[in-house]
Design a protein around this motif. Structure first.
Motif, PDB file in Angstrom:
ATOM      1  N   TYR A 133       6.945   1.075   3.688  1.00  0.00           N
ATOM      2  CA  TYR A 133       5.774   1.319   2.850  1.00  0.00           C
ATOM      3  C   TYR A 133       4.985   0.025   2.613  1.00  0.00           C
ATOM      4  CZ  TYR A 133       2.988   2.682  -1.224  1.00  0.00           C
ATOM      5  OH  TYR A 133       1.961   2.922  -2.091  1.00  0.00           O
ATOM      6  N   CYS A 134       5.710  -1.032   2.310  1.00  0.00           N
ATOM      7  CA  CYS A 134       5.048  -2.306   1.984  1.00  0.00           C
ATOM      8  C   CYS A 134       4.488  -3.007   3.214  1.00  0.00           C
ATOM      9  CB  CYS A 134       6.025  -3.238   1.265  1.00  0.00           C
ATOM     10  SG  CYS A 134       6.538  -2.645  -0.359  1.00  0.00           S
ATOM     11  N   ASN A 135       5.021  -2.705   4.403  1.00  0.00           N
ATOM     12  CA  ASN A 135       4.576  -3.395   5.602  1.00  0.00           C
ATOM     13  C   ASN A 135       3.596  -2.579   6.442  1.00  0.00           C
ATOM     14  OD1 ASN A 135       6.242  -6.106   6.180  1.00  0.00           O
ATOM     15  ND2 ASN A 135       7.573  -4.657   5.133  1.00  0.00           N
ATOM     16  N   LEU A 136       3.300  -1.363   5.971  1.00  0.00           N
ATOM     17  CA  LEU A 136       2.297  -0.581   6.680  1.00  0.00           C
ATOM     18  C   LEU A 136       0.903  -1.093   6.329  1.00  0.00           C
ATOM     19  CD1 LEU A 136       3.595   3.089   6.377  1.00  0.00           C
ATOM     20  CD2 LEU A 136       3.521   1.659   8.417  1.00  0.00           C
ATOM     21  N   LYS A 137       0.021  -1.116   7.325  1.00  0.00           N
ATOM     22  CA  LYS A 137      -1.342  -1.550   7.095  1.00  0.00           C
ATOM     23  C   LYS A 137      -2.157  -0.390   6.545  1.00  0.00           C
ATOM     24  CE  LYS A 137      -1.132  -4.924  10.825  1.00  0.00           C
ATOM     25  NZ  LYS A 137      -1.655  -5.312  12.157  1.00  0.00           N
TER      26      LYS A 137
END
Length: 260
Positions: A237-241
């Motif tokens: 979730y945190c690393n999705l653009k």
């Protein structure tokens, strides 16, 4: 980037397996609930009670629905990089994890309170339905035979029940003998008092404490998997653009070769 792709792939595969398990549990649960007798014909040795299978069927439907939803959200969220699905996956797992921890704390700290509360609910039902409701009676017979116990607290739970009023005796499980099994003679109040067979709630607690290492290991394993799944979903979730963002931020908004 390679690490992200690997985690994304593993998340997709793991949740696809959960999704398939959910579908299988739903299918079996519906089958057992709708057509329990045909299930018993195939898997009869696994149980001695049709009603027990119906109850298990409802449980399987509920568990299958949860696994189905979790597997779908996790697989869909990871594969399509959908942040909303990943967040829903995380929140559902978090709620389940908190509920499990709360249940464990209540079970460990408030065992006596839980026993008293359940006793107020279960004992009156036994006195009302045991011996008159066939399904209810069969479930309790299966439970007492399996755990080698008698009633919820002890044999006095059956006093005033339809079974006791009709036969003037207690269920044979209340005169259980570890050496000879259930007594073939009528289980009178004097015999039941002499045998003093444990209630099913106390016997269940005893079995859990006896196998505390196994129970704790299974619980810890499930909790660990849930924590790992939550961590991975948050990592994705945190690393999705954000939607609409360029795959390469350094790339210009126009094609330099076509620029005038």
């Amino acid at each position: 980037m390679q690490c992200f792709s690997f985690i994304k792939t593993m998340m997709t595969l793991f949740n696809f397996l959960i999704f398939l398990c959910g579908v299988a549990l739903l299918a079996v649960g519906i089958w057992v609930s709708v057509d329990g007798p045909s299930f018993l014909k195939i898997f009869g040795p696994l149980s001695s009670s049709a009603m027990q299978f119906v109850n298990v069927g409802y449980f399987l439907i509920a568990a299958g629905a949860v696994l189905f939803a979790l597997g779908f959200l996790g697989c869909y969220g990871a594969q399509t990089e959908n942040k909303c699905a990943l967040m829903m996956f995380f929140l559902i797992l978090l709620i389940i994890f908190i509920a499990e921890v709360a249940a464990a704390v209540v079970a460990l700290v408030y065992t006596t309170m839980a026993e008293n509360f359940l006793s107020l609910l279960v004992v009156p039902t036994i006195k009302k339905d045991y011996g008159s409701q066939k399904d209810f009676t069969q479930v309790w017979n299966t439970t007492m035979a399996g755990l080698k116990c008698c009633g919820f607290n002890n044999y006095t739970d059956f006093e005033g029940s339809p079974y006791f009023m009709k036969n003037h005796t207690f269920p044979p499980y209340c005169c259980f003998d570890n050496g000879n099994g259930t007594d073939i003679e009528p289980c009178t109040k004097e015999k039941a008092g002499d045998k003093n067979v444990k209630g099913c709630f106390g016997q269940l607690l005893y079995d859990i404490r006896t196998n505390a290492v196994t129970v704790g290991g299974v619980a810890a394993g499930i909790g660990g998997l849930e924590l790992a799944a939550m961590i991975v979903s948050m990592y994705l979730y945190c690393n999705l653009k954000p939607r609409g963002a360029l795959s390469d931020p350094s790339r210009p908004l126009w094609d330099e070769r076509k620029a005038p």
